[in-house]
Design an enzyme around this catalytic site. Structure first.
Site, mmCIF file in Angstrom:
data_model
loop_
_atom_site.group_PDB
_atom_site.id
_atom_site.type_symbol
_atom_site.label_atom_id
_atom_site.label_comp_id
_atom_site.label_asym_id
_atom_site.label_seq_id
_atom_site.Cartn_x
_atom_site.Cartn_y
_atom_site.Cartn_z
ATOM 1 N N ARG A 52 -14.981 -3.429 -3.698
ATOM 2 C CA ARG A 52 -14.935 -4.603 -2.217
ATOM 3 C C ARG A 52 -15.190 -3.720 -1.346
ATOM 4 O O ARG A 52 -14.848 -2.882 -0.899
ATOM 5 C CB ARG A 52 -13.801 -6.068 -2.446
ATOM 6 C CG ARG A 52 -12.815 -5.217 -2.921
ATOM 7 C CD ARG A 52 -11.737 -6.310 -2.538
ATOM 8 N NE ARG A 52 -10.592 -5.473 -2.446
ATOM 9 C CZ ARG A 52 -9.193 -6.245 -1.797
ATOM 10 N NH1 ARG A 52 -9.228 -7.350 -1.825
ATOM 11 N NH2 ARG A 52 -8.102 -6.605 -1.506
ATOM 12 N N TRP A 75 -14.456 -3.276 1.791
ATOM 13 C CA TRP A 75 -13.404 -3.329 3.066
ATOM 14 C C TRP A 75 -14.210 -3.347 5.221
ATOM 15 O O TRP A 75 -15.082 -2.523 4.261
ATOM 16 C CB TRP A 75 -12.588 -2.122 3.220
ATOM 17 C CG TRP A 75 -11.476 -1.924 3.656
ATOM 18 C CD1 TRP A 75 -10.890 -3.155 4.409
ATOM 19 C CD2 TRP A 75 -10.632 -1.022 4.486
ATOM 20 N NE1 TRP A 75 -10.233 -2.364 4.709
ATOM 21 C CE2 TRP A 75 -9.666 -1.126 5.182
ATOM 22 C CE3 TRP A 75 -10.838 0.705 3.768
ATOM 23 C CZ2 TRP A 75 -8.773 -0.018 5.731
ATOM 24 C CZ3 TRP A 75 -10.252 1.687 4.651
ATOM 25 C CH2 TRP A 75 -9.440 1.149 5.234
ATOM 26 N N GLN A 107 0.473 -0.952 -0.366
ATOM 27 C CA GLN A 107 -0.177 -0.139 -0.023
ATOM 28 C C GLN A 107 1.374 1.512 0.002
ATOM 29 O O GLN A 107 1.657 1.162 0.862
ATOM 30 C CB GLN A 107 -0.552 0.115 1.151
ATOM 31 C CG GLN A 107 -1.773 -1.201 1.333
ATOM 32 C CD GLN A 107 -1.413 -2.334 2.349
ATOM 33 O OE1 GLN A 107 0.114 -2.118 2.689
ATOM 34 N NE2 GLN A 107 -2.003 -2.796 2.481
ATOM 35 N N ASP A 165 -3.917 1.562 -3.264
ATOM 36 C CA ASP A 165 -4.498 2.307 -2.042
ATOM 37 C C ASP A 165 -3.779 3.565 -2.607
ATOM 38 O O ASP A 165 -3.229 4.468 -1.740
ATOM 39 C CB ASP A 165 -4.284 2.283 -0.637
ATOM 40 C CG ASP A 165 -4.449 0.507 -0.438
ATOM 41 O OD1 ASP A 165 -5.251 0.574 -0.771
ATOM 42 O OD2 ASP A 165 -4.514 0.293 0.416
ATOM 43 N N ASP A 182 -7.991 -1.561 -5.149
ATOM 44 C CA ASP A 182 -8.385 -0.630 -4.071
ATOM 45 C C ASP A 182 -7.928 1.179 -4.140
ATOM 46 O O ASP A 182 -7.784 1.602 -2.790
ATOM 47 C CB ASP A 182 -7.995 -1.286 -2.735
ATOM 48 C CG ASP A 182 -8.788 -3.009 -2.843
ATOM 49 O OD1 ASP A 182 -9.158 -3.207 -3.164
ATOM 50 O OD2 ASP A 182 -7.659 -3.260 -1.585
#
Length: 870
Positions: free
Chosen positions: A253, A255, A147, A170, A192
């Site tokens: 999705r 988290w 990330q 991220d 993400d």
């Protein structure tokens, strides 16, 4: 012949509308031209040279906008806007060329023994309310593998216009349950890359989901909208173009709506009138996090998603728990309902006006080198018809020639590509791209390069060598490779050292090792090195690696030769922790007593919160949490750093009627499940922690000697334990009392305590521990087990990492018969060492990792050594 130039002075659209509004305002109320509160310029022409210095100068407690104008430039700095400085507004000279970038990631050391974590990795972190930014590119340049956030946004009432956010995993963190608005922005990433719990409206933004370097699909959003919050993410009139490769994406999705999360998030993401590229979004549209996801708590919805050709996207294969909205439904997703009394349009004049002519800004300009040609590709941040792209090349980074040109024929083409022959061996090509269109500012990218310069690379290194009287030191290894080579690679060790490419034939400083390149390449080659001095002393130097026209590369070595036999170091007591907390009877030395580990304020997993994580298992070892119900919760203690009230204890006790033992090291395998914020401190005591306590130092981890980035294993600098969701594999080794070891007499004991902690508030996070091993030797031998009829019987290295075990014998008048057995005593193979032969290499490379027994017999006597195959 052309050279790179600065972008045209022509004003971007973003500048034009802002300047026009300011001029009109000033003409009505003032005579002087509008002035920003502060100006940042790398060349020194402003008030400050760095953005952080300007922010530091902002007065605290503002109640109105404070403007900071940032001139074009690449500002490589980590920037933080503190909570005490609201109403900061950053205005870039141009979005394509005003770039704020840094390269931290979640695992970057924080300087106090821990890591930054995901949020702390942000290149720019905003903690103040009423923050705004216009015409700026925010970048995290770390790359793949962790990330790595471009902007960590913890602010309420934050607004961005005509900005770019660039990263991989991220990229943009929207957090703090705040209200955030993004107008005419560009956001890219690959996992993400828009995530958090804020109420965020993305208005007319380009969401560029990049091609991943690894196979498989990925995810655009990961909202963790908290329970009771009416809104999460809303995307209005977004464009999601196809990428340059085959990576397909889910829209999102959920988290923290997953196994072990408490309370479960009520994830909310809505896409209204989105335009997507063909095959970019998977037919299912959305996906759960894991088997523990509660889809009844999720609001994932779309309204009239279309392809770039205008056709509606078929939604029959969307997951059944997602929604397709009606026109009436969309009325609830407007600024007034999302943001209440806050109006982001008031941040600056024209802030909510859509840019009909977007700025030219090239993204992801890069080159990939193939066998005979390089592929150069890029994407445009905001697509427009008739943008001309000109690719220039140079061999000296001074004089450039145009080698390729193309013009976009529509406003829906985002990806572009060109190819070029790779440079001849020993040369470099430099490239830059110029994107232009009449009436708009030209964007000229920084240069990239494709190199064929001969390059030698080394992976790994060596630790201190120890050579004893019975032969060369144990070998250590590193990996050597070369690319674009014009000749063979010569490896020259310093005096008294030897190197080998096969572990059998050794080369010296007088006769160096030469490795042949094939097609200008040397594949990864494991190089063994050992100390083989004739006289006692300390020897240091460099192993030098050279090849024609390549920069030499050195590997430093140091070591000591002594005229004494190698100390014996074998397993004395071992706790596998794979079925229970008992030590192994097969490994336990006859001189020490049986022992179970004990827990203080720790509890094994209940096996149901995370079904794959049992209390004990072969893959994960022992799984512990700090909650008595076994659900893996670490609240209220110990969190972040280890606490002396929470530990697991292991004790080695010498039997009262036995001989003394020397303990030289503690070895264990440790990690965490479900979090990368696990920590561990390791202490030992000879009094059971009554009158003494020693923090272990000098340890080694999987990457070598422990340091401040990995943690030392002390309370001030605890070990940083990896998140290991497929099984715990990270091995740590600690010497006891440096190289001397600790001697325990009959009835004495040594106690070790492992203090785990986890900086997490969620259930289902477990510390993982297995294969706790004390090593050393018995210092005297009882009459019941007489040694062999010789002067020495030693094995090294032990543990043996590469499977080559050296047996050293001395003083035997008769043949010695060696038998290798497994831990249950079953014979695996036998061999004979002839009388007078002092060394025998046993190839154990085909054996699985574990503990084995080597039995030696001669003249009616028997002795054994325990062997660890790593």
């Amino acid at each position: 012949m052309l050279s790179p130039s600065t972008p045209s002075a022509t004003l971007t659209y973003g500048k034009r509308w802002l300047l026009l509004c300011l001029v009109l305002l000033c003409s009505a109320v003032c005579s002087p031209l509008y002035a920003y509160d502060l100006v940042v310029a790398k060349d020194g022409s402003g008030n400050y040279r760095t953005v952080q210095a300007a922010i530091d100068a902002v007065p605290t407690g503002r109640t109105s906008v404070y403007t900071i104008f940032i001139k074009n430039g690449l500002y490589q700095e980590k920037v933080t806007v503190p909570a005490t400085k609201p109403f900061v507004q950053l205005i870039g000279e141009s979005v394509a060329n005003t770039i704020l970038t840094w390269n931290d990631n979640a695992n970057t050391p924080n300087g106090t023994g821990g890591t930054l974590g995901t949020g702390g990795s942000g290149s720019v972190t905003v903690n103040a309310t009423d923050f705004s930014a216009l015409n700026i590119t925010f970048v995290n340049s770390f790359g793949d593998g962790s990330q790595a956030v471009a902007v960590s946004l913890y602010a309420d009432r934050a607004a961005f216009k005509n900005c770019r956010f660039q990263g991989n995993q991220d990229t943009l963190l929207n957090y703090g349950n705040g209200r955030q608005y993004f107008k005419d922005c560009y956001i890219d990433g690959n996992v993400d890359f828009i995530f958090g719990n804020a109420i965020a409206l993305f208005d007319n933004c380009v969401i560029y989901a990049k091609t991943r370097t690894t196979a498989g699909s990925s995810f655009i959003t990961a909202a963790n909208t908290p329970p009771g919050q009416a809104y999460g993410y809303v995307f209005r009139n977004a464009k999601i173009p196809s990428n340059t490769g085959g990576t397909q994406y889910y829209l999102g999705r959920p988290w923290q709506n997953s196994t072990g999360s408490s309370p479960l998030a009520e994830n909310k993401v809505v896409f209204l009138k989105t335009t997507i590229g063909a095959n970019q979004i998977l037919p299912a549209g959305w996906v759960t996090w894991d088997a523990g996801t509660d889809v009844t708590k999720i609001t994932y919805a779309e309204y009239q998603t279309r392809y770039f050709n205008g056709k509606l996207v078929p939604v029959t294969q969307r997951v059944p728990w997602s929604k397709q909205l009606t026109a009436t439904d969309t009325a609830q997703y407007v600024k007034a309902k999302l943001f209440g009394a806050w109006d982001p349009c008031a941040v600056a004049a024209g802030f909510c006006t859509t840019m009909n002519t977007p700025d030219i800004a090239v993204s992801n300009f890069r080159a990939a080198k193939g066998a005979t040609q390089a592929t150069i590709d890029w994407n445009i941040s905001w697509a427009a018809s008739q943008i001309k792209y000109e690719l220039f090349r140079s061999s000296d980074n001074v004089s450039f020639n145009k080698i390729y040109e193309t013009t976009a024929q529509n406003d829906s083409t985002y990806n572009f590509q060109a190819t070029d022959a790779i440079p001849a061996a020993g040369n470099v090509y430099y490239y830059y791209l110029r994107a232009s269109k009449a009436g708009l500012a030209t964007h000229t990218t920084p240069t990239i390069q494709v190199s064929s310069v001969p390059t030698i690379t080394i992976t790994g290194g060596t630790n201190a060598f120890a050579q004893y009287s019975n032969g060369p030191s144990a070998p250590q290894t590193y990996v050597l490779a070369g690319t674009n080579l014009l000749g063979n690679v010569t490896i020259t060790p310093p005096a008294n050292y030897e190197v080998s490419a096969n572990g059998t034939t050794w080369y010296t400083s007088a006769m160096p090792l030469v490795l042949a390149q094939t097609n200008n390449t040397l594949a990864n080659t494991t190089i063994s090195v050992r100390l083989n001095a004739t006289a006692a002393g300390t020897y240091s130097g460099n192993i030098v690696h050279t090849s024609t026209a390549a920069a030499p590369v050195n590997v430093a070595v140091t070591g000591t030769k002594v005229n004494t036999p190698q100390p014996v170091s074998v397993p004395l007591q071992w706790w596998p922790l794979k079925a229970n907390n008992q030590d192994s009877t097969a490994v336990r030395n006859a001189s020490v007593a049986a022992s179970n580990s004990t827990l203080r304020n720790f509890y094994v997993s209940n096996g149901t919160t995370v079904p794959t994580i049992k209390a004990y298992s072969k893959a994960f070892g022992q799984a512990l949490g700090a909650s008595a119900n076994g659900d893996g919760t670490w609240v209220p203690s110990p969190s972040s750093n280890p606490n002396r009230r929470y530990y697991e204890e292991f004790t080695v006790t010498v039997s009262p009627n036995s001989t003394s033992v020397r303990l030289d090291s503690l070895v264990f395998t440790a990690g965490f499940y479900g979090t990368a914020n696990g920590r561990l401190a390791v202490l030992v005591s000879r009094s059971g922690f009554v009158s003494d306590s020693t923090e272990l130092t000098g340890g080694r981890g999987p990457a070598g000697s422990l340091n401040s980035s990995t943690g030392l294993g002390t309370f001030a600098s605890p070990l940083v334990l990896a998140n290991q969701t497929n099984g715990v594999t990270t091995v740590f080794r600690y010497p006891l009392n440096s190289t001397t070891g600790l001697t325990l007499g009959a009835g004495q004991k040594l106690t070790a305590r492992l203090y785990f902690s986890a900086g997490t508030t969620s259930a289902g996070r477990y510390s993982l521990l297995k294969d706790v091993l004390f090593k050393g030797e018995r210092l005297t031998v009882t009459a019941a087990n007489q040694p062999l009829a010789g002067t020495s019987f030693q094995v090294y290295p032990n543990p043996t990492p590469d499977g080559n075990l050296m047996v050293a014998l001395g003083g035997y008048a008769q043949d010695v018969h060696l038998t290798l057995c497994n831990a249950l005593g079953q014979a695996l193979f036998s061999t004979t060492v002839q009388a007078g032969q002092t060394q025998k290499m046993l190839p154990l490379g085909k054996l699985a990792s574990g503990v084995y027994i080597l039995r030696a017999q001669s003249q009616g006597s028997t002795d054994v050594r325990r062997i660890v195959r790593e």
